[in-house]
Each structure stands twice: as structure tokens, then as C-alpha cells.
Design an enzyme around this catalytic site. Structure first.
Site, PDB file in Angstrom:
ATOM      1  N   ASP A  67      -0.130  -8.590   8.844  1.00  0.00           N
ATOM      2  CA  ASP A  67       0.152  -7.867   9.939  1.00  0.00           C
ATOM      3  C   ASP A  67       1.391  -7.696  10.193  1.00  0.00           C
ATOM      4  O   ASP A  67       2.258  -7.207  10.960  1.00  0.00           O
ATOM      5  CB  ASP A  67      -0.601  -8.199  11.202  1.00  0.00           C
TER       6      ASP A  67
ATOM      7  N   ASP B 154      -6.095  -1.225   6.474  1.00  0.00           N
ATOM      8  CA  ASP B 154      -4.903  -0.936   7.049  1.00  0.00           C
ATOM      9  C   ASP B 154      -3.972  -1.868   6.332  1.00  0.00           C
ATOM     10  O   ASP B 154      -2.672  -1.673   6.709  1.00  0.00           O
ATOM     11  CB  ASP B 154      -5.180  -1.857   8.123  1.00  0.00           C
TER      12      ASP B 154
HETATM   13  N1  GLY Z   1      -5.446  -3.035  12.010  1.00  0.00           N
HETATM   14  C1  GLY Z   1      -6.321  -2.939  12.747  1.00  0.00           C
HETATM   15  C2  GLY Z   1      -7.160  -2.573  13.108  1.00  0.00           C
HETATM   16  O1  GLY Z   1      -6.461  -1.155  12.687  1.00  0.00           O
HETATM   17  O2  GLY Z   1      -7.880  -2.449  14.516  1.00  0.00           O
END
Ligand code: GLY
Length: 402
Positions: A116, A177
Site C-alpha cells: 500500500d 488492488d
Molecule cells: N485496498 C483495500 C480495499 O480496497 O479495501
């Protein structure tokens, strides 16, 4: 005679311009940003005073604020939204808040514990550098890209998403993601010319095409790899309804990710992938009329209320607008219309909160994780971020056609 022609033109011209609908879109964009400015100035002020070092994220059940630390995955979105509002209106007060919140992210440049770091640093420092560049911000972004790149295992061919065993046996989980974080690597490649950033991003994107997608171009949320052999051991979900379902935001991360990869590489395979994902989303039969998806495409059951995910809707709009600039006219028109429909829905009273309400977040009705019971039908800072981004993308497209 000449004078009367001129007067008639002056009256008729705005009417002619408006008849194509663009004036209405400009009005929608300006109204949304005026509202964003009015909501975010007091929000920024109150968070800096009440909990310095934190970033507004969402609301709890009792209506109180959830504010994350800089190492929370959503920390970069609030500063990023402030930068988008600054980009729209050039308000120095907004810039001051954007600078302050962005500076609070600085230490995360060395965070090697999560994929992230791409979201966190590119949305905050990436926008800050784009709009107000300086050498310190550039260094911070490059260090952040190095932290992200360090999470690549060449045997697997993907950047590891989460540390720790989120579920037993998940030794090398990669989530869809993660496609979003490649934007930081591609930026670093463009900025420095160092091809290791490019190779890492391309390797990850290619392995994700191989392992994350089903025949219909919907995607799994999680693929767990064996870090020794590189084999994909498990394909399924963490935040979706079931292993076989289509988690709404996951489809958005893929669409946005491959559109962005095409922007940087001009590789037709990525354009093809993005087009197929777009087709899956936009032709899905159980999409609500307002085009804001259910939290999972397979979630609705007869007679039951099903939460939506406005964050996924905002992401579809932003990604489809970018994709519309890469394809031939009739496809482009369709993507753009779909995105505009979403933005009209999000800008309506149903989704845009009344001023002074909703913890001063802009949008209502997003969902973090239905299975975990986290933030269901709530505001989310990244719904606001991608909504503002999509509005700016629409404005840029309209401006380019003037
Ligand atoms: N990247 C975490 C979500 O989309 O909840």
C-alpha cells in the site's frame, strides 16, 4: 446590421454551447468542487487540531470519525483530495492544508511492510509533486518506489501485498488492488529512466493477467502463491461475497490498473485487458439503474437490501474516462457516457452528503468489507478521492474539446 448580428450571436452562442450538454457538466463539476472545498477546509482544520498526525478515513457506527495514522493504507487519500481541490480552484488555504497533511506522510517512504506504500505515497506526494514540484518530494517518491520494489519476489513474479498470515497458509498473498501501486513504479521509471521499476511493474501486471482473471475477465480478489515454487496455490477472496464472486471494488482496481499500465507502456495487451474488464463491468446484468454497483456483483438477493459501494463507482468513472481517451470513437463515447452517468449519480443528493453532515466527507454509501462488517454503507476517503479525480478527468476532456 453588423451590430445586430453580433448581438444575436452573443445571445445564441451560449445557448448553442449549452445544447450539447457540456455547460451542465461544467456546472456539475464546479458545484462538486465548491462543495468539496466547503466540506474539507473545516474537516482538515479540525483533524489537525484534534488529532495531529492522523488522516480522516471514515465514520464509526456512532457517527464519530475514524482517523488513521500515516501507515494506514488510506492515509494518502485525504491529502490527495486536497491536492485535487487545489488543482481545481488554486485556493492557497487548501494548498496550505494539502502541504501539511502531505508532510505528515514523509516517513512512509521507508515503509517496506506493505504494497500500500504505492497508494499512500503516490496519492499524496505524487499529486503534490505533480502540482508543486521540488527535489525533496522527488526524492521521497523515489525512495517510496524503492520500498515498493523491494517487495517483489522474482520466483513468484509479483509484489507481495500483505505481510503476516492474513489467513492460515497465505504465505504470499497478492491482491488485485496491488495493480494500483504499479503507478508509483511507472512514475519512477519515467522520472529516472531506471528500467528496474518498469520491469517490476510489467512482471507484476503480466502475472496478474495470468492468475487473477477468469474467462469472463472478472477477477479474483486474492491469489496466494507459493514463495518457493512461484505456483498459484489458492484463488479466491477476502473482502468479496465468495471465492467465485466479483467483488465490486476489485473489478475497479483491475480496470484502473490496466488502463494506467497502457498509459505508460502503450502495450496493446494492457489496453485489451482494460477493455475486457470494462465490458464485464458495463454489461453486467445486475447493475443498479444509477450505475453505482452493489458491494459485490453477486450479492443481491430477492427482497433484501444490498449495500452499494460508491468508491467502486467513483473508480469505474475515473478509469473509464481515461480509457475513453485511448479507444476508437464509438467505444470512447460509450465509456464516457457510462462514466458521466456515474458522476451524475454521485453528484446527486442520494450520494453527495448535505453540507456539514457525513463527518464532512463528500460521498455516502461506500463499503469497505461486508464480510468483516467494516464500514458498510459509510463514507470513505478514497470514494471522495476517486470522485474528485474523475471530475477533473472529465473537465480535462471537456477542456480539450473546446
Ligand atoms: N485496498 C483495500 C480495499 O480496497 O479495501
Amino acid at each position: 446590421m453588423k451590430k445586430s448580428v453580433l448581438i444575436i450571436s452573443c445571445i445564441a452562442l451560449p445557448l448553442l454551447v449549452c445544447s450539447c450538454g457540456k455547460c451542465g457538466l461544467y456546472r456539475m463539476i464546479d458545484k462538486a468542487f465548491e462543495n468539496a472545498q466547503a466540506q474539507y477546509i473545516p474537516l482538515a482544520d479540525s483533524i489537525l487540531t484534534a488529532c495531529p498526525g492522523r488522516f480522516p478515513h471514515s465514520l464509526k457506527e456512532d457517527g464519530s470519525m475514524t482517523a488513521v495514522k500515516s501507515n494506514g493504507w488510506t492515509s494518502g487519500f485525504f491529502p490527495g483530495s486536497l491536492w485535487y481541490i487545489y488543482e481545481w480552484g488554486q485556493n492557497p488555504e487548501i494548498r496550505d492544508f494539502a502541504d501539511k497533511f502531505t508532510a505528515q506522510m514523509e516517513k512512509e517512504q521507508y515503509n517496506t511492510h506493505t504494497h500500500d506504500v504505492g497508494f499512500m505515497m503516490y496519492c499524496s506526494y505524487g499529486n503534490s509533486y505533480r502540482l508543486c514540484p521540488d527535489t525533496l518530494k522527488r526524492r521521497i517518491l523515489i525512495n517510496s518506489a524503492n520500498s515498493l520494489k523491494s517487495r517483489m519476489n522474482p520466483v513468484v513474479g509479483c509484489i507481495r501485498s500483505w505481510d503476516g498470515e492474513v489467513k492460515p497458509g497465505w504465505h504470499y498473498p497478492v491482491i488485485i488492488d496491488n495493480m494500483m501501486n504499479l503507478e508509483l513504479l511507472m512514475w519512477a521509471f519515467t522520472e529516472t529512466g531506471d528500467s528496474t521499476y518498469l520491469k517490476t511493474a510489467v512482471c507484476h501486471a503480466d502475472h496478474t493477467i495470468l492468475n487473477h482473471f477468469r474467462e469472463d475477465y472478472s477477477s479474483y480478489h486474492v491469489v496466494n502463491y507459493d514463495p518457493v515454487t512461484g505456483d498459484a496455490m489458492f484463488k479466491g477472496t477476502h473482502q468479496g461475497l465468495s471465492d467465485d464472486s466479483a467483488w465490486a471494488r476489485g473489478q475497479a482496481w483491475g480496470l484502473y490498473g490496466y488502463t494506467m499500465m497502457y498509459r505508460f507502456t502503450s502495450d496493446d495487451r494492457y489496453l485489451h485487458q482494460a477493455g475486457k474488464i470494462a465490458e464485464y463491468i458495463t454489461s453486467f446484468p445486475v447493475m443498479p439503474a444509477d450505475k453505482i454497483p452493489y458491494w459485490d456483483f453477486m450479492a443481491p438477493k430477492d427482497g433484501e437490501w444490498t449495500p452499494r459501494d460508491a468508491s467502486a463507482g467513483a473508480l469505474y468513472a475515473s478509469a473509464l474516462l481515461e480509457l475513453s481517451t485511448y479507444v476508437e470513437a464509438d467505444l470512447s463515447e460509450g465509456y464516457r457516457e457510462y462514466a458521466i452517468d456515474i458522476l451524475k449519480s454521485l453528484s446527486s443528493k442520494e450520494y453527495t452528503a448535505a453540507r456539514g453532515t457525513n463527518g464532512r466527507f463528500l460521498l455516502r454509501h461506500s463499503t469497505t468489507s461486508f464480510p468483516a462488517g467494516r464500514e458498510i454503507d459509510k463514507p470513505l476517503n478514497y470514494a471522495d478521492y476517486y470522485y474528485l479525480e474523475a471530475l477533473l478527468r472529465l473537465k480535462n476532456i471537456l477542456d480539450s474539446e473546446r
